[in-house]
Motif scaffolding. Structure first.
Motif, mmCIF file in Angstrom:
data_model
loop_
_atom_site.group_PDB
_atom_site.id
_atom_site.type_symbol
_atom_site.label_atom_id
_atom_site.label_comp_id
_atom_site.label_asym_id
_atom_site.label_seq_id
_atom_site.Cartn_x
_atom_site.Cartn_y
_atom_site.Cartn_z
ATOM 1 N N PRO A 283 0.810 -1.229 0.000
ATOM 2 C CA PRO A 283 0.000 0.000 0.000
ATOM 3 C C PRO A 283 0.838 1.272 0.000
ATOM 4 N N ASP A 284 1.891 1.314 0.818
ATOM 5 C CA ASP A 284 2.732 2.513 0.878
ATOM 6 C C ASP A 284 3.442 2.747 -0.454
ATOM 7 N N SER A 285 3.964 1.682 -1.036
ATOM 8 C CA SER A 285 4.666 1.822 -2.320
ATOM 9 C C SER A 285 3.715 2.274 -3.412
ATOM 10 N N ARG A 287 0.993 4.044 -3.095
ATOM 11 C CA ARG A 287 0.643 5.467 -2.899
ATOM 12 C C ARG A 287 1.772 6.370 -3.395
ATOM 13 N N GLN A 288 3.026 5.990 -3.101
ATOM 14 C CA GLN A 288 4.161 6.805 -3.550
ATOM 15 C C GLN A 288 4.243 6.834 -5.075
ATOM 16 N N ASP A 291 1.436 8.987 -6.454
ATOM 17 C CA ASP A 291 1.692 10.404 -6.197
ATOM 18 C C ASP A 291 2.696 10.957 -7.211
#
Length: 451
Positions: A283-285, A287-288, A291
């Motif tokens: 999830p974090d990757s 989102r980055q 973005d």
């Protein structure tokens, strides 16, 4: 396996040299080449270099030599022929050292591999195809190596080990002694440059003639085996995972499969974002990635660039434009990248391009972006060379003045090699080759359909 395996560049070079030597005998045997599709009784077909194997060429040369062979050789003719084939069959050549002619990779005359394929590009596309087909560790018997493969491989080796260094060295030769408008360095370097150019032109003409000529007669099975690896031999080598992944989604560009160079920057960004999300599903990757992709997409959509800002690439020049660019390149100081760009802009003008029109940066094609990089690199080094020349001229004048004029006889600044051919090498032989490769391959994976 029953036969000795000899693998590597040395083996391919020997086979290539043998092939080139045999061509002379084959051509002599047929002063009037028949059409390449000629068929005679027995179902054999007269083929050119792309289907003529070294084994078949060996037979043809040996047969043509019969009238001039001494009697002892004629008495042992069958043994000599059998021994020759045994040696050709026992010599294995790794596919990693073989380069395929452009005509065998695409029959489309407008395909990038046929229009832009320099020897390095043809070799790289050959190896990507081998990796895609799982043949990077395969071996071709010299018996089945085609004459076209042998000549192409020999030219690739000559190009990378002799012609490229010769061009670089020729450009680095200092002026040494100047006699009027001509320097000793120019007299030395000019034959080297012309020789390298002439060799390339002779190769192109010879390879095309060999492909179209009737060299040997071959049956259906021999034609099917021509240039094919031995299915029973595998060296166990595996290409790196990232190379296999790239090769799996590529094919040789042609009709119905547009080259990678025709993709827009927006399409490249979309593909890159999809790839990064697929390989980094956290999830974090994700989102980055989303973005950064959104930021870059906004720039590509809103940054406007003039359509006529990028000159046509020299690869797309007509014959007259190429000659004009070459002639203007001899003009002192401004000749070179600046005059080449000028010819490119004139080319665009005659093609009907509107220089006042603008378009989003994301609509720029990959090939045009690489062309812009090519000219930016070349123009930058040309400006650097002008500054370098002005500096050495000032130091030379100071040296001569300080020596009361005697220093003109032995001026050390006339013996300093120019570093710019070496500085330009990554552009001339790196970025240019990269553009050629992207113009020669197309995307065949599922993501290629988007955009």
């Amino acid at each position: 396996m029953g036969w000795t395996l000899r693998i590597g560049i040395r083996s391919s070079a020997v086979a290539a040299a043998l092939a080139v030597a045999l061509v002379g005998g084959t051509a002599t045997a047929r002063a009037e080449p028949a059409p390449i599709d000629s068929v005679r009784a027995g179902g054999t077909t007269c083929v050119g270099s792309n289907h003529a194997t070294l084994g078949a060429v060996f037979d043809a040369v040996l047969q043509a030599s019969k009238p001039i062979l001494p009697q002892p050789f004629l008495d042992s003719y069958d043994e000599i022929r059998a021994e020759g084939h045994r040696r050709l069959s026992s010599t294995g050549i790794s596919t990693l050292t073989v380069s395929n002619p452009a005509a065998t990779q695409s029959a489309d005359p407008n395909a990038g591999i046929n229009k832009y394929g320099d020897p390095i590009t043809r070799y790289l596309v050959t190896q990507l195809t081998n990796v895609k087909n799982g043949q990077e560790s395969a071996v071709i018997r010299a018996e089945n190596l085609t004459l076209g493969q042998a000549v192409e491989t020999a030219y690739f080796l000559i190009y990378t080990t002799a012609l490229v260094p010769a061009n670089i060295i020729a450009g680095m030769i200092p002026s040494m002694v100047t006699l009027g408008p001509v320097s000793a360095g120019m007299l030395i370097s000019l034959p080297i440059k012309l020789g390298a150019k002439g060799f390339a032109l002779i190769y192109d003409a010879a390879q095309g003639q060999l492909e179209r000529s009737c060299l040997v007669w071959a049956d259906r099975d021999a034609i099917a085996a021509a240039g094919r690896p031995d299915p029973e031999v595998d060296l166990g080598f595996e290409a790196p995972a990232f190379v296999r992944e790239i090769a799996a989604g590529l094919s040789v560009a042609g009709a119905g499969c547009p080259p990678v160079a025709d993709l827009t920057l927006a399409q490249v960004l979309a593909r890159t974002g999809d790839y990064l999300r697929a390989t980094n599903p956290g999830p974090d990757s994700v989102r980055q990635v989303e973005d950064q992709q959104a930021r870059l997409a906004w720039i590509l959509e809103h940054a406007m660039v003039p359509v006529g800002l990028i000159p046509a690439h020299p690869d797309d020049f007509s014959t007259i434009e190429t000659l004009l660019s070459t002639g203007l390149g001899l003009v002192p100081t401004v000749g070179g990248a600046a005059t080449e760009a000028l010819v490119g802009l004139v080319h665009d003008g005659f093609a009907g391009r509107d220089f006042a029109e603008v378009q989003p940066l994301g609509a720029v094609r990959v090939g045009d972006a690489l062309t812009a990089s090519y000219f930016a690199y070349a123009l930058t080094t040309q400006v650097m060379e002008i500054g370098y020349t002005a500096a050495t001229d000032a130091l030379s004048a100071a040296w001569i003045a300080g020596s009361g004029g005697a220093g003109a006889a032995v001026n050390p600044f006339d013996w300093i090699p120019s570093p710019f051919p070496l500085i330009n090498a990554p552009n001339t032989y790196g970025l240019l080759t990269y553009r050629h490769v992207l113009s020669s391959v197309c995307l065949t994976d599922g993501a290629a359909a988007q955009g």
